[in-house]
Motif scaffolding. Structure first.
Motif, PDB file in Angstrom:
ATOM      1  N   ARG A 181      -3.187   0.286  -4.786  1.00  0.00           N
ATOM      2  CA  ARG A 181      -2.332   0.462  -3.607  1.00  0.00           C
ATOM      3  C   ARG A 181      -2.910   1.476  -2.609  1.00  0.00           C
ATOM      4  N   ILE A 222      -7.672   5.691   6.383  1.00  0.00           N
ATOM      5  CA  ILE A 222      -8.130   4.320   6.622  1.00  0.00           C
ATOM      6  C   ILE A 222      -9.259   4.410   7.649  1.00  0.00           C
ATOM      7  N   THR A 259       0.830  -1.199   0.000  1.00  0.00           N
ATOM      8  CA  THR A 259       0.000   0.000   0.000  1.00  0.00           C
ATOM      9  C   THR A 259       0.867   1.254   0.000  1.00  0.00           C
ATOM     10  N   PRO A 284      -5.037   2.230   0.432  1.00  0.00           N
ATOM     11  CA  PRO A 284      -5.722   1.547   1.552  1.00  0.00           C
ATOM     12  C   PRO A 284      -7.025   2.258   1.871  1.00  0.00           C
ATOM     13  N   ILE A 285      -8.054   1.482   2.258  1.00  0.00           N
ATOM     14  CA  ILE A 285      -9.351   2.090   2.525  1.00  0.00           C
ATOM     15  C   ILE A 285      -9.932   1.594   3.848  1.00  0.00           C
ATOM     16  N   GLN A 345      -8.626  -2.445  -0.214  1.00  0.00           N
ATOM     17  CA  GLN A 345      -7.995  -1.298  -0.853  1.00  0.00           C
ATOM     18  C   GLN A 345      -8.446  -1.192  -2.301  1.00  0.00           C
ATOM     19  N   MET A 400      -7.007  -6.052   5.069  1.00  0.00           N
ATOM     20  CA  MET A 400      -7.084  -4.741   4.438  1.00  0.00           C
ATOM     21  C   MET A 400      -7.870  -4.844   3.133  1.00  0.00           C
ATOM     22  N   GLY A 453      -6.594  -6.902   0.153  1.00  0.00           N
ATOM     23  CA  GLY A 453      -5.173  -6.793   0.419  1.00  0.00           C
ATOM     24  C   GLY A 453      -4.689  -7.876   1.366  1.00  0.00           C
TER      25      GLY A 453
END
Length: 301
Positions: A222, A167, A153, A224-225, A219, A217, A191
């Motif tokens: 790359r 995030i 990420t 990240p969410i 995302q 994760m 992820g």
């Protein structure tokens, strides 16, 4: 709308707080967010969130001084006395990218923020240094100073002392089903997964320090969410009072390319909304697997 916005980008978070003016002193004066407006929750927004009784309640809109198109909204409502952070399903925390994380504890002295995790470097995780706080509404915030990108990420380097949410952390009763929902319904990517001794969870439930929890994760490429966390069996569903948002970290807003491409059960039909966050774009809100309120704003039309 800024070119900052892409599919999956976090556009903001809503915090339910029992005292809006006191919360503004914390977020505006202590954290340094720019006060965009003080207003009330409009009828159409309350309808979109499926909480008609929220209309007319005091609300403030804040934005980082970096100018990132990511807004924190504070909505005033009573704090349920039974609410304990990190013990219920739903949005557990907003993670904000900051500068000089080790300098923040002194800046927060005498504020409404309680430091529950002071800044510390974690062996084996050289990518960031984080601290954790609770606000007046028992919302949890992570303040995260980025040191480098991770192998999978790209982490944002703050462009102001307190910058944007990058995030959001979700507590769920079924991590695999929740990951699949975000992948299949929102077109996001899965992820890495980790199993760790998660101190925030262990402390909240009084579990042994070496109790392990798993997280995954979600995302976009790359970017990240959402960090999706397994929670222990004793976790309860978060209960909102009538006409109120869920307490604490109440709602997350995410950008999507096209609402019509998504197979989702909207709380109310998509509608165009005014204001600095929406800019006249269409928006609609759904409940996720964990009962979380997820607001989606269309950016591709």
């Amino acid at each position: 709308m800024s070119s900052y916005l892409t599919h999956g980008r976090i556009m903001g978070g809503v915090v339910a707080t029992p005292d809006l003016q006191a919360a503004l002193r914390d977020y505006h004066q202590r954290l340094g967010f720019r006060l965009v407006e003080t207003t009330v929750v409009p009828d159409e927004l309350a309808s979109s969130w499926g909480i008609a009784g929220l209309a007319g309640k005091p609300m403030a809109v804040l934005q980082p001084t970096s100018g990132a198109h990511c807004f924190l909204r504070l909505v005033e409502q009573p704090l349920p006395p039974q609410f304990v952070p990190t013990t219920t399903f739903g949005w557990a925390s907003y993670e904000i990218t900051v500068q000089d994380v080790f300098g923040w504890p002194a800046k927060l002295e005498g504020s409404g923020f309680d430091i529950i995790g002071p800044p510390k470097e974690i062996p084996g995780l050289p990518y960031f240094v984080a601290m954790q706080v609770h606000g007046r509404g028992k919302e949890m915030l992570y303040f995260n100073e980025t040191r480098s990108n991770t192998p999978s990420t790209d982490l944002p380097f703050a462009q102001s002392p307190m910058d944007h949410i990058f995030i959001v952390i979700l507590a769920t009763p079924d991590r695999e089903a929740t990951v699949a929902w975000y992948r299949d319904r929102l077109g996001l990517d899965v992820g890495d997964s980790y199993t760790i001794a998660y101190s925030m969870i262990n402390n909240a439930f009084g579990l042994p320090a070496d109790t392990m929890s798993s997280l995954t994760m979600v995302q976009k490429g790359r970017l990240p969410i959402v960090e999706i966390d397994d929670y222990p069996p004793q976790t309860r569903h978060r209960v909102a009072d009538a006409g109120c948002l869920p307490p604490g970290n109440a709602l997350v807003t995410v950008a999507v390319d096209n609402l019509d491409d998504l197979d989702l059960a909207w709380i109310a039909p998509p509608q165009s909304l005014a204001g600095p966050l929406y800019g006249g774009r269409r928006s609609a809100t759904v409940h996720g697997v964990a009962g979380e309120l997820l607001e989606l704003v269309e950016i591709g039309r």
